[in-house]
Write a protein that holds these residues in place. Sequence first.
Motif, PDB file in Angstrom:
ATOM      1  N   ALA A   9       5.134 -21.268  56.433  1.00 18.01           N
ATOM      2  CA  ALA A   9       6.602 -20.993  56.623  1.00 18.01           C
ATOM      3  C   ALA A   9       7.176 -22.461  55.982  1.00 18.01           C
ATOM      4  CB  ALA A   9       7.122 -20.724  58.011  1.00 18.01           C
ATOM      5  N   TRP A  67       7.959 -16.914  48.723  1.00 18.52           N
ATOM      6  CA  TRP A  67       8.550 -17.727  49.955  1.00 18.52           C
ATOM      7  C   TRP A  67       9.666 -17.024  50.399  1.00 18.52           C
ATOM      8  CZ3 TRP A  67       5.859 -20.921  52.321  1.00 18.52           C
ATOM      9  CH2 TRP A  67       4.710 -21.803  52.202  1.00 18.52           C
ATOM     10  N   ASP A  69      10.745 -14.474  52.087  1.00 18.52           N
ATOM     11  CA  ASP A  69      10.878 -14.002  53.279  1.00 18.52           C
ATOM     12  C   ASP A  69      10.015 -14.782  54.404  1.00 18.52           C
ATOM     13  OD1 ASP A  69       8.353 -13.616  52.310  1.00 18.52           O
ATOM     14  OD2 ASP A  69       7.987 -11.443  53.114  1.00 18.52           O
ATOM     15  N   ARG A  70       9.624 -15.943  53.813  1.00 15.59           N
ATOM     16  CA  ARG A  70       9.212 -17.085  54.648  1.00 15.59           C
ATOM     17  C   ARG A  70       9.785 -18.551  54.860  1.00 15.59           C
ATOM     18  NH1 ARG A  70       3.355 -18.137  53.153  1.00 15.59           N
ATOM     19  NH2 ARG A  70       3.926 -18.057  50.948  1.00 15.59           N
ATOM     20  N   PHE A 108      17.347 -15.290  52.304  1.00 20.00           N
ATOM     21  CA  PHE A 108      16.857 -15.960  53.444  1.00 20.00           C
ATOM     22  C   PHE A 108      17.977 -16.671  54.219  1.00 20.00           C
ATOM     23  CE2 PHE A 108      16.295 -18.348  49.602  1.00 20.00           C
ATOM     24  CZ  PHE A 108      17.462 -19.359  49.451  1.00 20.00           C
ATOM     25  N   SER A 118       2.679 -15.485  64.579  1.00 21.67           N
ATOM     26  CA  SER A 118       4.043 -15.413  63.869  1.00 21.67           C
ATOM     27  C   SER A 118       4.634 -16.825  64.173  1.00 21.67           C
ATOM     28  CB  SER A 118       4.906 -14.292  64.469  1.00 21.67           C
ATOM     29  OG  SER A 118       5.269 -14.485  65.878  1.00 21.67           O
ATOM     30  N   HIS A 149      14.532 -16.813  62.727  1.00 20.39           N
ATOM     31  CA  HIS A 149      13.985 -16.081  61.497  1.00 20.39           C
ATOM     32  C   HIS A 149      12.490 -15.988  61.793  1.00 20.39           C
ATOM     33  CE1 HIS A 149      13.152 -14.614  57.735  1.00 20.39           C
ATOM     34  NE2 HIS A 149      12.495 -15.748  57.367  1.00 20.39           N
ATOM     35  N   THR A 150      11.752 -14.937  62.217  1.00 22.20           N
ATOM     36  CA  THR A 150      10.417 -14.678  62.498  1.00 22.20           C
ATOM     37  C   THR A 150       9.556 -14.434  61.215  1.00 22.20           C
ATOM     38  OG1 THR A 150      10.891 -14.041  64.636  1.00 22.20           O
ATOM     39  CG2 THR A 150       8.503 -13.780  63.869  1.00 22.20           C
ATOM     40  N   VAL A 151       8.375 -15.366  60.860  1.00 21.72           N
ATOM     41  CA  VAL A 151       7.529 -15.175  59.878  1.00 21.72           C
ATOM     42  C   VAL A 151       6.167 -14.907  60.487  1.00 21.72           C
ATOM     43  CG1 VAL A 151       6.434 -16.629  58.061  1.00 21.72           C
ATOM     44  CG2 VAL A 151       8.720 -17.185  58.653  1.00 21.72           C
ATOM     45  N   GLU A 152       5.902 -13.648  59.836  1.00 19.30           N
ATOM     46  CA  GLU A 152       4.454 -13.249  60.463  1.00 19.30           C
ATOM     47  C   GLU A 152       3.338 -13.896  59.548  1.00 19.30           C
ATOM     48  OE1 GLU A 152       4.236 -11.235  62.747  1.00 19.30           O
ATOM     49  OE2 GLU A 152       6.319 -10.833  62.792  1.00 19.30           O
TER      50      GLU A 152
END
Length: 258
Positions: free
Chosen positions: A115, A151, A153-154, A178, A221, A240-243
């Motif tokens: 992330a 990047w 979405d992260r 973002f 996550s 904001h959650t990054v899988e």
Amino acid sequence: MDNSRQPRKLALQTQVATQYVYDDHDWGPNDSDGTIPGRGNHLQVYRQMVPHYPLAGADTPVDQYWQIGRVGFILSDLRADADPNNAPDGPGKSMMGAAQKARLEMFLRTTPAAALVWLMPRQWMGVSSDSWAAFSRERDELVALFERHGWLDRMVLVHGDRHALGLDTGGNNTWGGFPVLQAAALDTSFPSSPVTRFDTGPDRPGRNQYGTITITDRGGSIDITLAGWIGSILWRSHTHTVEVAGPAPSPSPGPRTR
């Protein structure tokens, strides 16, 4: 300034780890850029006096890149190589300069981070002549760069400059989508009217305000929570959650707030 007369500010500057990059009023005059007299002196003094992560060679911007746990951080220098705001906007106009953009791309391409937090002084979603609105071609170029390396979405972005709190979850950030936190202003003067560009509502001008980034790595996550504060009162926040694929880190770093 005699900071002994401002004990809370003194405590912040001496007890809290800080990564600092200048904006216009500590780089030069209002809305200053890379053409100021004494540019090289500014860059030399920064290297001598300001704690920092590794920098490129002398007389170059002080952009920095580091990683904490599985989160990468970018601190961009948007003054040292910036073209004047009133230059015609086009492919040759730059706020970052070619060398800094090359270092940014190298980091995005090679970092093992899962992330990303992007830190900068100038307004990403701003509309003034001293914001990214005056460098729209380069802003689009940067969005394409982050997208190319997977990047968008992260990541989250945090900036200052405007003396107000603001928070967008990504809904109104048409340049990348973002989340964006506008974090200010600790003790500076502030504009008289809110602006409504953020999807969580109008921003809030005022003193005694600041932002925090809280990171919680859950293994599968990573939660990045952006929050604006008025003194000790939470103003707004967004997570904001990054899988993340792969095993959980060992040991888990737990929450981290900066």
